[in-house]
Design a protein around this motif. Structure first.
Motif, PDB file in Angstrom:
ATOM      1  N   SER A 180     -71.065  37.662 -11.091  1.00  0.00           N
ATOM      2  CA  SER A 180     -70.930  36.980 -11.575  1.00  0.00           C
ATOM      3  C   SER A 180     -69.255  36.485 -10.721  1.00  0.00           C
ATOM      4  O   SER A 180     -68.068  35.776 -11.348  1.00  0.00           O
ATOM      5  CB  SER A 180     -70.766  36.366 -12.994  1.00  0.00           C
ATOM      6  N   GLU A 181     -68.768  38.012 -11.761  1.00  0.00           N
ATOM      7  CA  GLU A 181     -67.123  38.280 -10.902  1.00  0.00           C
ATOM      8  C   GLU A 181     -66.678  37.953  -9.852  1.00  0.00           C
ATOM      9  O   GLU A 181     -66.156  37.411  -9.920  1.00  0.00           O
ATOM     10  CB  GLU A 181     -66.623  39.420 -11.883  1.00  0.00           C
ATOM     11  N   ARG A 182     -67.574  38.404  -9.135  1.00  0.00           N
ATOM     12  CA  ARG A 182     -67.601  37.839  -7.803  1.00  0.00           C
ATOM     13  C   ARG A 182     -66.970  36.778  -7.325  1.00  0.00           C
ATOM     14  O   ARG A 182     -66.274  36.476  -6.862  1.00  0.00           O
ATOM     15  CB  ARG A 182     -68.193  38.789  -6.170  1.00  0.00           C
ATOM     16  N   VAL A 183     -68.258  35.949  -7.898  1.00  0.00           N
ATOM     17  CA  VAL A 183     -68.150  34.588  -7.458  1.00  0.00           C
ATOM     18  C   VAL A 183     -67.176  33.522  -8.415  1.00  0.00           C
ATOM     19  O   VAL A 183     -66.563  32.830  -7.480  1.00  0.00           O
ATOM     20  CB  VAL A 183     -69.714  34.172  -7.220  1.00  0.00           C
ATOM     21  N   LEU A 184     -66.876  34.397  -8.756  1.00  0.00           N
ATOM     22  CA  LEU A 184     -65.747  33.854  -9.822  1.00  0.00           C
ATOM     23  C   LEU A 184     -64.025  33.805  -8.768  1.00  0.00           C
ATOM     24  O   LEU A 184     -63.862  32.703  -9.096  1.00  0.00           O
ATOM     25  CB  LEU A 184     -65.586  34.120 -11.177  1.00  0.00           C
ATOM     26  N   SER A 185     -64.503  34.973  -8.738  1.00  0.00           N
ATOM     27  CA  SER A 185     -62.847  35.094  -7.578  1.00  0.00           C
ATOM     28  C   SER A 185     -63.204  34.777  -6.049  1.00  0.00           C
ATOM     29  O   SER A 185     -61.766  34.079  -6.212  1.00  0.00           O
ATOM     30  CB  SER A 185     -62.958  36.902  -7.207  1.00  0.00           C
ATOM     31  N   GLN A 186     -64.095  35.014  -5.628  1.00  0.00           N
ATOM     32  CA  GLN A 186     -64.131  33.757  -4.981  1.00  0.00           C
ATOM     33  C   GLN A 186     -63.763  32.211  -5.029  1.00  0.00           C
ATOM     34  O   GLN A 186     -62.728  31.555  -3.731  1.00  0.00           O
ATOM     35  CB  GLN A 186     -65.636  34.049  -4.380  1.00  0.00           C
ATOM     36  N   ILE A 187     -64.785  31.663  -6.244  1.00  0.00           N
ATOM     37  CA  ILE A 187     -64.523  30.491  -5.968  1.00  0.00           C
ATOM     38  C   ILE A 187     -62.837  30.158  -6.390  1.00  0.00           C
ATOM     39  O   ILE A 187     -62.373  28.719  -5.787  1.00  0.00           O
ATOM     40  CB  ILE A 187     -64.811  29.867  -7.646  1.00  0.00           C
ATOM     41  N   ARG A 188     -62.263  30.858  -7.032  1.00  0.00           N
ATOM     42  CA  ARG A 188     -60.871  30.698  -7.250  1.00  0.00           C
ATOM     43  C   ARG A 188     -59.467  31.022  -6.351  1.00  0.00           C
ATOM     44  O   ARG A 188     -59.171  29.994  -5.729  1.00  0.00           O
ATOM     45  CB  ARG A 188     -60.272  31.840  -8.639  1.00  0.00           C
ATOM     46  N   ALA A 189     -60.294  31.762  -5.637  1.00  0.00           N
ATOM     47  CA  ALA A 189     -59.159  32.371  -4.084  1.00  0.00           C
ATOM     48  C   ALA A 189     -59.858  30.612  -2.866  1.00  0.00           C
ATOM     49  O   ALA A 189     -58.433  30.105  -2.299  1.00  0.00           O
ATOM     50  CB  ALA A 189     -59.307  32.619  -3.696  1.00  0.00           C
ATOM     51  N   LEU A 190     -61.148  30.071  -2.929  1.00  0.00           N
ATOM     52  CA  LEU A 190     -61.019  29.148  -1.852  1.00  0.00           C
ATOM     53  C   LEU A 190     -61.116  27.838  -2.342  1.00  0.00           C
ATOM     54  O   LEU A 190     -59.667  26.651  -2.344  1.00  0.00           O
ATOM     55  CB  LEU A 190     -62.584  29.048  -1.268  1.00  0.00           C
ATOM     56  N   MET A 191     -60.255  27.884  -3.863  1.00  0.00           N
ATOM     57  CA  MET A 191     -59.976  26.603  -4.115  1.00  0.00           C
ATOM     58  C   MET A 191     -58.202  26.093  -3.765  1.00  0.00           C
ATOM     59  O   MET A 191     -57.449  25.623  -4.434  1.00  0.00           O
ATOM     60  CB  MET A 191     -59.890  26.470  -5.521  1.00  0.00           C
TER      61      MET A 191
END
Length: 392
Positions: A360-371
C-alpha cells in the motif's frame, strides 16, 4: 416426489424470499431427515448385529447422528424464526447456524468413536457373513440417501440455504460410506479377504471429514464471511438504476441468518442538485429496493462533481494512473480543493486484501509521484480502503 412434498407441506412455497416460507422449507427438510434416518438406523443396526459387521454398525450410528442432527436442525429453524425483540433487534436468524455447528460436532464425535473402534478391529479382526436380504437393505439405503441428498440440494438451492446444502453434502457422504461397506461385503464373499475393519476406518474418516466440512460452512457466516456476490450485484444494480444516482461504493452487507440481511451503501449524487430532492430519492430507494430484495437497506449520500470540466479531467488522469499501476485498484469519494500554490486531490483508494502494508505504501508513493509529474501542484491526500464485498 420433492415438488409434491413441497406443494403439500409448504404453504405459499413460491415466495422463497419470505422468512416464514423459508422456515417451512427448513421444517420439511428436518422432518424428512428424521423419518428417513431413523428408518435407516434401525435397519442397519439390526443388519450389523446379525452380520457382526463393524462397518455396518458404524454406518447405522452415523444415520442415528443424522436423525439427531435433523432434530437439532428442526429446533434451530423454529428458534431462528422468532421475531426480533429488545435484546435482539435484528432477530434470531443466526441460531440456525449455531444449530448446524452443534450438528457438525456430533458428526465428528461419531466418526472419531468409530475410528478408534476400527483401529481395534484391525488389530483383532472378526469374520463377517454375506446374507442376501440384509445386503439388499444396504443397497436400498444407498438409494434412500441419494434421494435425500438430491431432496436437500433442491430445497437448499431454492431457498439459498447453506444448512440444507450442507445436509445434502452429508447425505452424499453417506452414499459413499455405505457403498464402501457394500464393497467390503462383496470382496469378503467372493475372495474371502476381510476388509471390514479397513472399510470401517474409511467410513469413520469420511464421517469426520463431512463433520469438519459442515462446521466450516456454518462458522464462516458467524465469523464474518463476505456477502453473497449475487446479492451485492443486485443491490448495486438496483440502486444505480434510479435517476439521480451517479454511482455507488462502500457496500457492506451484514448477515443475521438465512434470508435476514442488513446492507449499507454509499450512493453518489450530483452536488448541484437540491439536497432535499436527492434525499427524497434516497429514501425511496431504501424503501423500494429493500422490500424487493428482502434486506434492511441504509444508504449514505455522497455529493460528487458532475459538471466542472477541470475536476472531471483531473479525475480521468488519476483513473489512468491508477489503472496503469494495478487494474485491481479503484478509487471513490474524489474531491478537488484548490489552494494558491497547490491543488489537493482527496480520495479513497480501494486496495485488494492481498496487499500488505508495504504494498500500500509503495502504490501510494507511486500515485503521488506520477500525479506530480502531470502537474507539480497536485498533492494527493489518500485514504486507503478495502472492499467489504466478496469478489465474484
Amino acid at each position: 416426489m420433492t415438488d409434491l412434498l413441497v406443494k403439500f407441506f409448504v404453504r405459499d412455497y413460491e415466495n422463497v424470499e419470505d422468512t416464514d416460507v423459508r422456515t417451512r422449507y427448513g421444517i420439511l427438510s428436518s422432518i424428512v431427515g428424521i423419518v428417513c434416518n431413523v428408518f435407516l438406523f434401525t435397519a442397519k443396526l439390526l443388519i450389523g448385529l446379525v452380520m457382526n459387521s463393524l462397518a455396518i454398525t458404524a454406518d447405522a450410528f452415523n444415520n442415528l447422528s443424522d436423525a439427531a442432527s435433523s432434530i437439532i436442525s428442526f429446533i434451530g429453524v423454529k428458534m431462528a424464526n422468532k421475531p426480533a425483540d429488545k435484546e435482539h433487534p435484528f432477530g434470531h436468524g443466526r441460531i440456525e447456524y449455531i444449530a448446524a455447528l452443534i450438528v457438525s460436532f456430533l458428526v465428528i464425535e461419531v466418526g472419531f468413536t468409530f475410528f478408534k473402534s476400527s483401529i481395534g478391529k484391525i488389530r483383532n479382526p472378526e469374520d463377517i457373513s454375506f446374507e442376501l436380504v440384509p445386503f439388499l437393505i444396504l443397497v436400498l439405503s444407498v438409494g434412500v440417501k441419494f434421494w435425500m441428498s438430491a431432496f436437500n440440494r433442491k430445497l437448499g438451492n431454492r431457498v439459498n440455504s447453506k444448512v440444507m446444502l450442507a445436509t445434502s453434502a452429508d447425505s452424499m457422504g453417506d452414499v459413499v460410506t455405505t457403498s464402501a461397506t457394500i464393497l467390503s461385503i462383496l470382496i469378503c464373499h467372493f475372495t474371502s479377504v476381510n476388509i471390514d475393519a479397513a472399510a470401517g476406518l474409511l467410513v469413520s474418516l469420511i464421517v469426520m471429514w463431512a463433520g469438519i466440512g459442515i462446521a466450516k460452512d456454518t462458522l464462516e457466516p458467524l465469523i464474518g464471511q463476505g456477502a453473497d456476490p449475487e446479492l451485492c450485484r443486485r443491490i448495486k444494480e438496483q440502486v444505480e438504476s434510479y435517476d439521480g444516482i451517479c454511482g455507488t461504493h462502500d457496500m457492506i452487507v451484514h448477515n443475521y441468518g438465512p434470508g435476514r440481511s442488513m446492507a449499507s451503501i454509499h450512493a453518489e449524487v450530483p452536488r448541484d442538485v437540491d439536497i432535499e430532492v436527492s434525499h427524497e430519492i434516497i429514501d425511496k430507494i431504501e424503501r423500494e429496493v429493500g422490500k424487493k430484495l428482502g434486506v434492511l437497506l441504509v444508504i449514505h449520500m455522497d455529493p460528487i462533481e458532475t459538471h466542472d470540466t477541470e475536476v472531471l479531467a483531473i479525475k480521468t488522469k488519476l483513473n489512468h494512473v491508477i489503472e496503469a499501476l494495478d487494474p485491481s485498484l479503484n478509487f471513490h469519494d474524489f474531491r478537488v480543493v484548490r489552494g494558491q500554490n497547490r491543488i489537493n486531490l482527496i480520495f479513497d483508494l480501494v486496495v485488494p486484501y492481498s496487499y500488505k502494508k508495504q504494498d500500500s505504501e509503495r502504490v501510494l508513493s507511486q500515485i503521488r509521484a506520477l500525479m506530480q509529474e502531470i502537474d507539480a501542484r497536485y498533492e494527493c491526500v489518500i485514504n486507503v480502503d478495502k472492499s467489504f464485498v466478496a469478489p465474484e
